[in-house]
Write a protein that holds these residues in place. Sequence first.
Motif, PDB file in Angstrom:
ATOM      1  N   UNK A  33     -40.434   0.160  25.084  1.00 53.54           N
ATOM      2  CA  UNK A  33     -39.746   1.125  25.510  1.00 53.54           C
ATOM      3  C   UNK A  33     -40.119   2.029  27.213  1.00 53.54           C
ATOM      4  N   UNK A  34     -42.122   1.573  27.452  1.00 52.61           N
ATOM      5  CA  UNK A  34     -41.950   2.411  28.438  1.00 52.61           C
ATOM      6  C   UNK A  34     -42.132   1.186  29.552  1.00 52.61           C
ATOM      7  N   UNK A  35     -41.766   0.066  29.201  1.00 51.35           N
ATOM      8  CA  UNK A  35     -42.060  -0.770  29.962  1.00 51.35           C
ATOM      9  C   UNK A  35     -40.891  -0.705  30.952  1.00 51.35           C
ATOM     10  N   UNK A  36     -39.252  -0.588  29.943  1.00 50.45           N
ATOM     11  CA  UNK A  36     -38.135  -0.826  30.147  1.00 50.45           C
ATOM     12  C   UNK A  36     -38.364   0.451  31.439  1.00 50.45           C
ATOM     13  N   UNK A  37     -38.369   1.675  30.866  1.00 45.57           N
ATOM     14  CA  UNK A  37     -38.329   2.415  31.661  1.00 45.57           C
ATOM     15  C   UNK A  37     -39.065   2.592  33.292  1.00 45.57           C
ATOM     16  N   UNK A  38     -40.038   1.436  32.985  1.00 45.97           N
ATOM     17  CA  UNK A  38     -40.737   1.549  34.253  1.00 45.97           C
ATOM     18  C   UNK A  38     -40.496   0.153  35.088  1.00 45.97           C
ATOM     19  N   UNK A  39     -39.852  -0.938  34.750  1.00 45.71           N
ATOM     20  CA  UNK A  39     -39.009  -1.919  35.058  1.00 45.71           C
ATOM     21  C   UNK A  39     -37.548  -1.277  36.007  1.00 45.71           C
ATOM     22  N   UNK A  40     -37.314  -0.288  35.130  1.00 45.08           N
ATOM     23  CA  UNK A  40     -35.650   0.066  35.923  1.00 45.08           C
ATOM     24  C   UNK A  40     -36.117   1.395  36.734  1.00 45.08           C
ATOM     25  N   UNK A  41     -36.798   1.863  36.919  1.00 41.60           N
ATOM     26  CA  UNK A  41     -37.684   2.191  37.781  1.00 41.60           C
ATOM     27  C   UNK A  41     -38.055   2.458  39.170  1.00 41.60           C
ATOM     28  N   UNK A  42     -38.966   0.518  38.477  1.00 49.79           N
ATOM     29  CA  UNK A  42     -38.544  -0.411  39.983  1.00 49.79           C
ATOM     30  C   UNK A  42     -38.695  -0.708  40.621  1.00 49.79           C
ATOM     31  N   UNK A  43     -36.736  -0.944  40.568  1.00 45.97           N
ATOM     32  CA  UNK A  43     -36.120  -1.457  40.988  1.00 45.97           C
ATOM     33  C   UNK A  43     -34.985  -0.342  42.011  1.00 45.97           C
ATOM     34  N   UNK A  44     -35.572   1.093  41.577  1.00 41.67           N
ATOM     35  CA  UNK A  44     -35.316   1.669  42.782  1.00 41.67           C
ATOM     36  C   UNK A  44     -35.169   1.628  43.954  1.00 41.67           C
ATOM     37  N   UNK A  45     -33.804   1.494  44.649  1.00 41.00           N
ATOM     38  CA  UNK A  45     -33.852   1.885  46.666  1.00 41.00           C
ATOM     39  C   UNK A  45     -34.826   3.180  47.084  1.00 41.00           C
ATOM     40  N   UNK A  46     -35.767   3.430  47.918  1.00 40.15           N
ATOM     41  CA  UNK A  46     -35.693   4.902  48.082  1.00 40.15           C
ATOM     42  C   UNK A  46     -34.540   5.108  48.948  1.00 40.15           C
ATOM     43  N   UNK A  47     -33.308   4.337  49.523  1.00 43.97           N
ATOM     44  CA  UNK A  47     -32.103   4.708  50.454  1.00 43.97           C
ATOM     45  C   UNK A  47     -31.286   5.153  49.436  1.00 43.97           C
ATOM     46  N   UNK A  48     -31.396   5.113  47.378  1.00 41.08           N
ATOM     47  CA  UNK A  48     -29.742   5.438  46.708  1.00 41.08           C
ATOM     48  C   UNK A  48     -30.154   6.613  46.531  1.00 41.08           C
ATOM     49  N   UNK A  83     -33.230   4.754  23.230  1.00 40.71           N
ATOM     50  CA  UNK A  83     -33.635   5.145  24.371  1.00 40.71           C
ATOM     51  C   UNK A  83     -32.063   6.122  25.168  1.00 40.71           C
ATOM     52  N   UNK A  84     -31.084   5.926  24.198  1.00 42.62           N
ATOM     53  CA  UNK A  84     -30.325   6.632  24.306  1.00 42.62           C
ATOM     54  C   UNK A  84     -29.874   7.972  23.863  1.00 42.62           C
ATOM     55  N   UNK A  85     -30.789   7.491  22.699  1.00 43.81           N
ATOM     56  CA  UNK A  85     -31.436   9.470  22.084  1.00 43.81           C
ATOM     57  C   UNK A  85     -31.368   9.955  22.520  1.00 43.81           C
ATOM     58  N   UNK A  86     -31.263  11.653  22.813  1.00 39.47           N
ATOM     59  CA  UNK A  86     -31.821  12.644  23.534  1.00 39.47           C
ATOM     60  C   UNK A  86     -33.588  12.905  23.109  1.00 39.47           C
ATOM     61  N   UNK A  87     -34.318  13.179  23.513  1.00 37.31           N
ATOM     62  CA  UNK A  87     -35.560  13.375  23.052  1.00 37.31           C
ATOM     63  C   UNK A  87     -36.304  14.869  23.869  1.00 37.31           C
ATOM     64  N   UNK A  88     -36.875  15.887  23.552  1.00 35.63           N
ATOM     65  CA  UNK A  88     -37.515  16.565  23.905  1.00 35.63           C
ATOM     66  C   UNK A  88     -38.506  16.409  24.214  1.00 35.63           C
ATOM     67  N   UNK A  89     -38.931  17.138  25.351  1.00 32.10           N
ATOM     68  CA  UNK A  89     -40.245  17.233  26.425  1.00 32.10           C
ATOM     69  C   UNK A  89     -40.646  18.606  26.648  1.00 32.10           C
ATOM     70  N   UNK A  90     -42.251  18.908  26.149  1.00 30.51           N
ATOM     71  CA  UNK A  90     -42.018  19.900  27.253  1.00 30.51           C
ATOM     72  C   UNK A  90     -42.820  19.264  29.351  1.00 30.51           C
ATOM     73  N   UNK A  91     -42.016  20.682  30.093  1.00 28.72           N
ATOM     74  CA  UNK A  91     -41.790  20.142  31.481  1.00 28.72           C
ATOM     75  C   UNK A  91     -42.376  20.508  31.935  1.00 28.72           C
ATOM     76  N   UNK A  92     -43.472  20.138  33.393  1.00 28.31           N
ATOM     77  CA  UNK A  92     -44.202  21.210  34.212  1.00 28.31           C
ATOM     78  C   UNK A  92     -44.303  21.960  34.042  1.00 28.31           C
TER      79      UNK A  92
END
Length: 392
Positions: A33-48, A83-92
């Motif tokens: 799952x972490x690798x899927x997220x990182x791979x998607x993120x790596x395809x984002x263009x700064x101009x998107x 990865x479509x299921x909601x999850x909870x986390x503590x933000x910054x």
Amino acid sequence: MEEGTKTLVFKDSNLVSKSNSIIEASYKLGLVEQKVIATIASNISPSDKDFQTYTLSVKEFTVLTGSKARSMYSDMERIVKNLMQPFSFINSEGKKTTIAWLSKATYNTGEGTVTVRFDPDLKPFFLLLNEKFTRYRLGNIIRLRSSYSIRLFELLKSYEGLTERTFTLDDLRSKLGVGDKYPKWINFRQRILDHAMKEIGEKTDIVFEYTTIKKGPSINAVKFKIRSNPNVKIKNEVIENKVSKVVENDEVLEIQKLGQEMGLKLSKKVISAWLQYGRENVVTLMESIRYKSSVDNPIGYISSVLPKLKENEVSEEAENDIIQKVVRQVIIEHIPKKKVHKIDMLPDWQIQLNAIETFSKFMTDAEALDLWNKKGKEITNEINEQRFKMIH
């Protein structure tokens, strides 16, 4: 492939950019799952301006992640649904937040692909970043075999420039998503920290050491010392600039500058189209025609040749350009440091490694070796002839 979707590109050189607030968050995510997220993120263009929809090849992802599981196709279906299921986390800010990684995940039965898109609520963490964030090459984490190693790499990478970072033990366990596992320090140290230290040191561009801090008889905190890894050559950078500085993509600026040196006025649109075939291919091709007067339309030539390099359909003309790149590289590396009246001829074995390494950027290893076997003597002779002319 659905209309409007893009093919997800897997390359070690892809840049993953994440807001430090999501890196610092406490959540649990599996290895793949972490690798899927990182791979998607790596395809984002700064101009998107918005998240794109991508088609992920399960077979290609399996090869790149080193997985040998026979059930990878069914596993991938399960993973994207997770990865479509909601999850909870503590933000910054210390606030509990519920969110999903993906707003869309379609398993395309019979096609061997999955269609995915980030949830829009993730925009502050991956898109148009306007706070401190960390950038690293995808190749750093794609071959890591532990989810804890990936999380620890990101946590330390975000502090790489500061060389040291200290976590309380409870905070570290929370950020790594350890939960109730390995409650005893010795098990936590051996199974997570020591394993991650070895794996990160072998496969990423940073290395670390750690020491413990005690409060009374118990270990209360862990202090990490971080430094660059000289043994792993993956170019990375930690970014702490505002979005206005980020949008000017490094690779676009590099190609524009090279174009100016060649007398070419290149628009960002043209450069972006070229870069989908890889920065290395673009730079190599531009350099190969830099001083070639026979190319009347350099921009058109590059635009037509790049797709062939991408598909390993190297034309004879492009093949000659690649060979000339090898010739120039070797000559530059062996220019005499002082004036000489005689130079020794370079044997083919001394040139072979450099040549095959360069060929392999544009074709398979087998094709690269075959090209050397066909052209090796010719390349060696040309190099030695040009070196001989340099002193006469």
